[in-house]
Motif scaffolding. Structure first.
Motif, PDB file in Angstrom:
ATOM      1  N   MET A   1      27.912  48.047  57.869  1.00 32.70           N
ATOM      2  CA  MET A   1      28.872  47.103  57.359  1.00 32.70           C
ATOM      3  C   MET A   1      30.133  47.179  58.159  1.00 32.70           C
ATOM      4  SD  MET A   1      30.436  49.242  54.511  1.00 32.70           S
ATOM      5  CE  MET A   1      28.706  49.521  54.408  1.00 32.70           C
ATOM      6  N   HIS A   2      30.980  46.226  57.980  1.00 35.30           N
ATOM      7  CA  HIS A   2      32.219  46.182  58.722  1.00 35.30           C
ATOM      8  C   HIS A   2      33.350  46.332  57.724  1.00 35.30           C
ATOM      9  CE1 HIS A   2      34.510  44.992  62.274  1.00 35.30           C
ATOM     10  NE2 HIS A   2      33.406  45.319  62.897  1.00 35.30           N
ATOM     11  N   ILE A   3      34.332  47.161  58.063  1.00 39.01           N
ATOM     12  CA  ILE A   3      35.279  47.568  57.025  1.00 39.01           C
ATOM     13  C   ILE A   3      36.665  46.973  57.187  1.00 39.01           C
ATOM     14  CG2 ILE A   3      34.218  49.675  56.196  1.00 39.01           C
ATOM     15  CD1 ILE A   3      35.766  51.199  58.328  1.00 39.01           C
ATOM     16  N   MET A 280      28.514  42.568  55.266  1.00 38.70           N
ATOM     17  CA  MET A 280      27.586  43.523  54.654  1.00 38.70           C
ATOM     18  C   MET A 280      26.176  43.138  55.086  1.00 38.70           C
ATOM     19  SD  MET A 280      27.098  46.209  52.907  1.00 38.70           S
ATOM     20  CE  MET A 280      25.393  46.734  52.812  1.00 38.70           C
ATOM     21  N   GLU A 281      25.488  44.141  55.668  1.00 40.51           N
ATOM     22  CA  GLU A 281      24.246  43.909  56.409  1.00 40.51           C
ATOM     23  C   GLU A 281      22.996  43.721  55.556  1.00 40.51           C
ATOM     24  OE1 GLU A 281      26.130  46.749  56.447  1.00 40.51           O
ATOM     25  OE2 GLU A 281      24.880  48.523  56.249  1.00 40.51           O
ATOM     26  N   ASN A 282      23.100  43.187  54.340  1.00 44.31           N
ATOM     27  CA  ASN A 282      21.927  43.086  53.464  1.00 44.31           C
ATOM     28  C   ASN A 282      20.676  42.645  54.227  1.00 44.31           C
ATOM     29  OD1 ASN A 282      23.598  43.716  51.174  1.00 44.31           O
ATOM     30  ND2 ASN A 282      24.466  41.673  51.475  1.00 44.31           N
ATOM     31  N   ALA A 304      27.290  40.618  65.585  1.00 41.62           N
ATOM     32  CA  ALA A 304      26.491  41.590  66.347  1.00 41.62           C
ATOM     33  C   ALA A 304      26.323  42.877  65.540  1.00 41.62           C
ATOM     34  CB  ALA A 304      27.153  41.877  67.686  1.00 41.62           C
ATOM     35  N   HIS A 305      27.430  43.377  64.995  1.00 38.88           N
ATOM     36  CA  HIS A 305      27.411  44.622  64.224  1.00 38.88           C
ATOM     37  C   HIS A 305      26.395  44.524  63.067  1.00 38.88           C
ATOM     38  CE1 HIS A 305      29.523  48.246  62.488  1.00 38.88           C
ATOM     39  NE2 HIS A 305      28.922  47.779  61.403  1.00 38.88           N
ATOM     40  N   GLU A 306      26.455  43.438  62.325  1.00 33.43           N
ATOM     41  CA  GLU A 306      25.573  43.297  61.154  1.00 33.43           C
ATOM     42  C   GLU A 306      24.119  43.069  61.576  1.00 33.43           C
ATOM     43  OE1 GLU A 306      27.023  44.309  58.680  1.00 33.43           O
ATOM     44  OE2 GLU A 306      29.110  43.892  59.166  1.00 33.43           O
ATOM     45  N   VAL A 308      22.725  44.372  64.287  1.00 34.18           N
ATOM     46  CA  VAL A 308      22.217  45.696  64.687  1.00 34.18           C
ATOM     47  C   VAL A 308      21.738  46.478  63.459  1.00 34.18           C
ATOM     48  CG1 VAL A 308      22.797  47.933  65.712  1.00 34.18           C
ATOM     49  CG2 VAL A 308      23.675  45.832  66.746  1.00 34.18           C
ATOM     50  N   HIS A 309      22.487  46.344  62.370  1.00 36.61           N
ATOM     51  CA  HIS A 309      22.113  47.060  61.137  1.00 36.61           C
ATOM     52  C   HIS A 309      20.727  46.689  60.622  1.00 36.61           C
ATOM     53  CE1 HIS A 309      25.416  49.565  60.087  1.00 36.61           C
ATOM     54  NE2 HIS A 309      26.299  48.596  59.941  1.00 36.61           N
ATOM     55  N   GLN A 310      20.210  45.518  60.978  1.00 34.12           N
ATOM     56  CA  GLN A 310      18.876  45.149  60.496  1.00 34.12           C
ATOM     57  C   GLN A 310      17.851  46.161  61.011  1.00 34.12           C
ATOM     58  OE1 GLN A 310      18.734  42.613  58.189  1.00 34.12           O
ATOM     59  NE2 GLN A 310      20.944  42.588  58.497  1.00 34.12           N
ATOM     60  N   SER A 327      23.623  54.766  61.093  1.00 38.31           N
ATOM     61  CA  SER A 327      23.804  53.339  60.822  1.00 38.31           C
ATOM     62  C   SER A 327      25.062  52.815  61.519  1.00 38.31           C
ATOM     63  CB  SER A 327      23.971  53.079  59.321  1.00 38.31           C
ATOM     64  OG  SER A 327      22.757  53.178  58.645  1.00 38.31           O
ATOM     65  N   GLU A 328      26.206  53.397  61.150  1.00 35.68           N
ATOM     66  CA  GLU A 328      27.487  52.812  61.588  1.00 35.68           C
ATOM     67  C   GLU A 328      27.820  53.105  63.051  1.00 35.68           C
ATOM     68  OE1 GLU A 328      28.513  50.568  59.953  1.00 35.68           O
ATOM     69  OE2 GLU A 328      27.844  50.947  57.907  1.00 35.68           O
ATOM     70  N   GLY A 329      27.490  54.314  63.509  1.00 39.29           N
ATOM     71  CA  GLY A 329      27.723  54.632  64.919  1.00 39.29           C
ATOM     72  C   GLY A 329      26.845  53.771  65.814  1.00 39.29           C
ATOM     73  N   PHE A 330      25.606  53.553  65.383  1.00 42.47           N
ATOM     74  CA  PHE A 330      24.677  52.708  66.145  1.00 42.47           C
ATOM     75  C   PHE A 330      25.179  51.264  66.169  1.00 42.47           C
ATOM     76  CE2 PHE A 330      20.456  54.752  67.172  1.00 42.47           C
ATOM     77  CZ  PHE A 330      20.887  56.060  67.003  1.00 42.47           C
ATOM     78  N   ALA A 331      25.572  50.752  64.998  1.00 46.31           N
ATOM     79  CA  ALA A 331      26.048  49.362  64.945  1.00 46.31           C
ATOM     80  C   ALA A 331      27.285  49.196  65.817  1.00 46.31           C
ATOM     81  CB  ALA A 331      26.335  48.953  63.507  1.00 46.31           C
ATOM     82  N   THR A 332      28.169  50.205  65.812  1.00 48.82           N
ATOM     83  CA  THR A 332      29.395  50.127  66.612  1.00 48.82           C
ATOM     84  C   THR A 332      29.072  50.170  68.102  1.00 48.82           C
ATOM     85  OG1 THR A 332      30.569  51.247  64.816  1.00 48.82           O
ATOM     86  CG2 THR A 332      31.681  51.171  66.949  1.00 48.82           C
ATOM     87  N   ALA A 386      32.188  58.312  61.341  1.00 53.51           N
ATOM     88  CA  ALA A 386      30.857  57.685  61.338  1.00 53.51           C
ATOM     89  C   ALA A 386      30.777  56.517  62.326  1.00 53.51           C
ATOM     90  CB  ALA A 386      30.509  57.212  59.930  1.00 53.51           C
ATOM     91  N   TYR A 387      31.827  55.717  62.407  1.00 50.74           N
ATOM     92  CA  TYR A 387      31.786  54.511  63.240  1.00 50.74           C
ATOM     93  C   TYR A 387      32.077  54.838  64.715  1.00 50.74           C
ATOM     94  CZ  TYR A 387      31.708  51.333  59.183  1.00 50.74           C
ATOM     95  OH  TYR A 387      31.353  50.657  58.049  1.00 50.74           O
ATOM     96  N   GLN A 388      33.361  55.159  65.009  1.00 53.39           N
ATOM     97  CA  GLN A 388      33.757  55.263  66.414  1.00 53.39           C
ATOM     98  C   GLN A 388      33.293  56.568  67.055  1.00 53.39           C
ATOM     99  OE1 GLN A 388      35.859  53.950  64.035  1.00 53.39           O
ATOM    100  NE2 GLN A 388      35.894  51.840  64.794  1.00 53.39           N
TER     101      GLN A 388
HETATM  102 ZN   LIG Z   1      28.299  48.626  59.644  1.00 51.06          ZN
END
Ligand SMILES: [Zn+2]
Length: 545
Positions: A1-3, A280-282, A304-306, A308-310, A327-332, A386-388
């Motif tokens: 997800m993106h915060i 939110m990557e539902n 793109a971020h969301e 990737v979460h799929q 999840s978040e590091g990969f999406a970032t 988790a993200y960056q």
């Molecule tokens: Zn995310």
């Protein structure tokens, strides 16, 4: 997800209550196979009426089968009226937001148990029933991390994935979206002016991304490929903005399909919504903050971020919340790679530098390791660690193995853990297997211990003049020191800039708290630049004395 909306979010979350912190999720010897959720909503009030079937498999015989479901608190929450097992009523206890079903042992050859739970109430969270920015009534699931159990009974943890079938009965004026394939929408025989919408997934997904969405939507469908439809669902008043903002959705998807593998789910819908997150990557229907759709074409990185979460988050999911960076590091990082592909190296490096600054600033406040078992409140895990930092870990791996092998690692990791769960260790096992390299020290340094290198340099110059030729030479002793407590081991590039503006590169390996280089040049050094090509997560410390 993106915060993007994290500040507002923290306020909302702190005032709500969670059933569990990240370390406390109770394990049981059961595996949920499928949820069939028959849910009725109305415009009269915010009450939902649910008949839910849960198929579960037990790994050993148990007396009580537990599901998470918020209790009725006098105002909101769910009131359970009946529970059936294989069609027969059974006893149950519903307290502390857990539904305990007293299991009647099944015949030995029964492959799974089938429970039917009947309940109704006003969701206190998780299914957000309210008005959108155009003052129109909407219903949006918003479960992350463990808010699904406020509106349906489930094992509310990413490690127990299940197939989902939704039967949504709603006033006919709503357009309805949910995970999976749309099977049919037919008039409800019991309620005139109501329509029943059926959706079903053909893959198991975690509770954090199981949603429905009901609103007045303008739907735009396109055939992405023979087997995959992509679509946008935006409020009619934002129709033009939506068209501009989602213009690149399919080319972004193509980039990731090319590099990771086939898209994991039945369809991909991009949905404007009231989610409390920026996005939110539902699974198979991404929900975007309704205010993010502005028509300025600036949400490509969010898309793109969301997307990737799929793959990472929804299909290959973290085993525990402490592995959230999977999840978040990969999406970032995979978003950064898309930036590199589309906007070029310079934009990519700029993004990496921005991310590195965030990691450094965060580490000055709190210092959890990348695999963060310290932070108890799951919502607090949505942080630069988790993200960056997660993204930077992947970047350092890519710099050590090269981009081609890096994608191979990503593909192998995905193939191994698709529709399943992985830990940080699992990822590193695939990394080592694919590259045939030992990453055990890297894992120890960057995943299990907190922080990052803080580097300082000290340079000592001696001028040696040859008495016969009268030519001078410059002798240098360069010390590079790790100032932080725990020593990291890593390759380090140093650019030496001379007074005549020529350059030279040193490729070092920092395997100690201090390393010393003795160098002799015929010209004078003007400056030392650590990590000129942005390959290392580090902070520049104060010069050593
Ligand atoms: Zn995310």
């Amino acid at each position: 997800m993106h915060i993007i909306k994290l500040i507002i979010l923290l306020f909302i979350i702190n005032s709500a209550s969670f059933a569990f912190g990240q370390q406390k999720y109770p394990k049981q010897a059961a595996d949920i196979i499928k949820y069939i959720i028959d849910i009725q909503v109305t415009d009269e009030n915010n009450k939902i009426k649910v008949t839910e079937n849960v198929h579960a498999q037990f790994t050993t015989s148990i007396d009580t089968f537990f599901l998470d479901l918020t209790n009725f608190n006098g105002n909101t929450g769910m009131h359970v009226s009946r529970v059936l097992e294989q069609g027969y009523p059974v006893s149950f206890i519903h307290k502390n937001n857990r539904l305990g079903i007293l299991v009647v042992p099944p015949p030995k050859n029964t492959p799974y148990f089938d429970f039917q739970i009947e309940y109704e109430g006003i969701p206190s969270d998780g299914l957000i029933i309210g008005k959108n920015k155009f003052n129109e009534r909407t219903f949006f699931g918003d479960n992350w991390p463990q808010r699904a159990h406020h509106w349906f009974a489930c094992v509310d943890h990413p490690s127990d994935k299940a197939y989902v079938k939704f039967k949504i009965t709603a006033p006919s004026h709503y357009q309805v979206i949910a995970n999976g394939k749309h099977i049919e929408s037919t008039p409800d025989i019991n309620n005139p002016n109501f329509t029943k919408h059926i959706f079903e997934t053909n893959k198991p997904i975690p509770s954090k991304v199981i949603v429905i969405g009901l609103a007045n939507f303008e739907i735009d469908r396109s055939k992405y490929s023979k087997s995959l439809e992509t679509s946008t669902w935006v409020y009619p008043k934002d129709k033009t903005n939506g068209r501009k903002d989602f213009a690149l959705k399919d080319s972004i998807l193509k980039y990731y399909e090319k590099n990771i593998g086939s898209f994991p789910f039945e369809k991909l819908a991009h949905v404007q919504s009231t989610t409390m997150y920026g996005g939110m990557e539902n699974a198979s229907c991404i929900f975007y903050d309704e205010n993010a759709i502005k028509g300025d074409g600036k949400i490509n990185e969010l898309i793109a971020h969301e997307i990737v979460h799929q793959w990472f988050g929804n299909s290959a999911s973290e085993k525990e919340w402490s592995d959230l960076w999977l999840s978040e590091g990969f999406a970032t990082y995979l978003t950064n790679l898309y930036i590199e592909d589309v906007l070029g190296k310079k934009a990519f490096i700029e993004q990496l530098k921005k991310d590195r600054k965030k990691v450094i600033a965060f580490a000055q406040k709190t210092l959890p390791p990348l695999k963060d078992t310290l932070t108890q409140n799951i919502q607090d895990l949505l942080n630069p660690n988790a993200y960056q930092k997660g993204s930077w870990i992947l970047h350092m791996i890519r710099e050590q193995i090269g981009i081609e092998l890096f994608w191979k690692v990503i593909q192998n990791y995905y193939k191994t853990y698709q529709y399943s769960n992985a830990s940080s260790k699992d990822f590193f096992k695939i990394l080592e297997k694919t590259t045939d390299k030992d990453f055990s020290q890297f894992y120890k340094d960057w995943v299990t211990q907190p922080g990052h290198p803080i580097l300082s340099t000290k340079i000592k110059e001696d001028i040696i003049t040859d008495s016969t030729s009268n030519l001078s030479q410059f002798q240098y002793t360069i010390d590079i020191k790790q100032q932080q407590k725990i020593v990291f081991r890593f390759p380090l590039e140093v650019e030496i800039l001379f007074e005549d503006n020529t350059k030279e590169f040193l490729a070092l390996y920092m395997d100690n708290s201090i390393i010393t280089q003795n160098l002799l040049y015929s010209k004078r050094i003007k400056q030392l630049i650590l990590d000129p090509n942005c390959k290392l997560l580090f902070d520049e410390g104060k010069p050593s004395k």
